[in-house]
Write an enzyme that holds these catalytic residues in place. Sequence first.
Site, PDB file in Angstrom:
ATOM      1  CG  ASP A 187      34.208  43.037  43.227  1.00 48.16           C
ATOM      2  OD1 ASP A 187      34.297  44.271  43.102  1.00 48.16           O
ATOM      3  OD2 ASP A 187      34.701  42.411  44.188  1.00 48.16           O
ATOM      4  CE1 TYR A 207      38.409  40.026  47.885  1.00 45.55           C
ATOM      5  CE2 TYR A 207      37.234  39.993  45.796  1.00 45.55           C
ATOM      6  CZ  TYR A 207      37.386  40.488  47.076  1.00 45.55           C
ATOM      7  OH  TYR A 207      36.518  41.438  47.530  1.00 45.55           O
ATOM      8  CE  LYS A 212      36.925  45.036  45.688  1.00 43.85           C
ATOM      9  NZ  LYS A 212      36.837  43.704  45.051  1.00 43.85           N
ATOM     10  CG  HIS A 257      40.419  45.835  49.081  1.00 46.32           C
ATOM     11  ND1 HIS A 257      40.755  44.622  48.533  1.00 46.32           N
ATOM     12  CD2 HIS A 257      39.233  45.625  49.700  1.00 46.32           C
ATOM     13  CE1 HIS A 257      39.824  43.727  48.801  1.00 46.32           C
ATOM     14  NE2 HIS A 257      38.890  44.309  49.518  1.00 46.32           N
TER      15      HIS A 257
END
Length: 314
Positions: free
Chosen positions: A45, A50, A79, A112
Amino acid sequence: MAKAPSISLNNGLKMPSFGLGTYKSIGEADSAIKHAIDVGYRHFDTARIYVNEEEVGKAIQGKIKEGVVKREEIFIVTKLWNTDHEPEKVEKACRQSCEKLGLGYIDLYLMHWPVAFKERTPFEYGPRTPDGQYDHADVDYLDTWKAMEKLVDLGLVKSIGISNFNSQQIDRLLDNCRIKPVNNQIECSPQFNQKKLIKYCQDRDITVTAFCPLGKQNPAENKPAFLYDAKLGDVAKKYNKTVPQIVFRYLLEIGTVPIPKSVTPSRIEENISVFDFKLTDDEIKYIDTLNTCERVVPFIESRNDKHFPFGIEF
């Protein structure tokens, strides 16, 4: 070490029931993912925010080249970020994630959050107004979703889903979608077990992924409290497991897919070693009592937006 069994999605595809989260794993994701693949993980994930999609992708590509795993055995989740909600931005954002990952396609692409942010120059992931709130864009998540549906048609993604959506938002989405979301990724741990939202999703054939499954850890203050609960410690001793392993087993048994984040090899191995035992009904009921409805990610900077998801019970 055995791989996690898979669960079925509402579009006929499958998703491994346990994964590795990579939030804040910048510069450490490569070695973590390579080790995770070696010990049986197949679900990974990540997200645009990120800032590690390229690192995640290269690690997986490396293991594919070594012949350890095939692309079709990997389930990669990323996402769509809040600054890319305008329908005309969605395909471009997805293609950028695909390019960074370098894996040909995305297995599961999530929205998200249901809220949208204005895009700033230079770019900011969390643009703020002078009063400290997020600077929101007036974009309806239904319009964003329609653009995400086209990603499936284009073959860029196999499945689409949502994250941090409440029951009313899911109802509205289901009433207006062409392609049903396969998954809702939400915060879920013993201190915030989300059982009402989980059941709501299950009743609509939407799987649930649990992020922050161990809450926000602060050992100096023995937080979160459930990790230091004496009775939970006794349960762990009974099964010759650790308390985190009991937590992950609990989350599996209440119907979620845990995605704990770790970059420590021994912890990566430990976390997924939860498929050789089952909790009793009484043990699950006890862990239920540890629920305090306390969120780790309250997202309060968006509380004034009309699509803020945490203003209702579930």
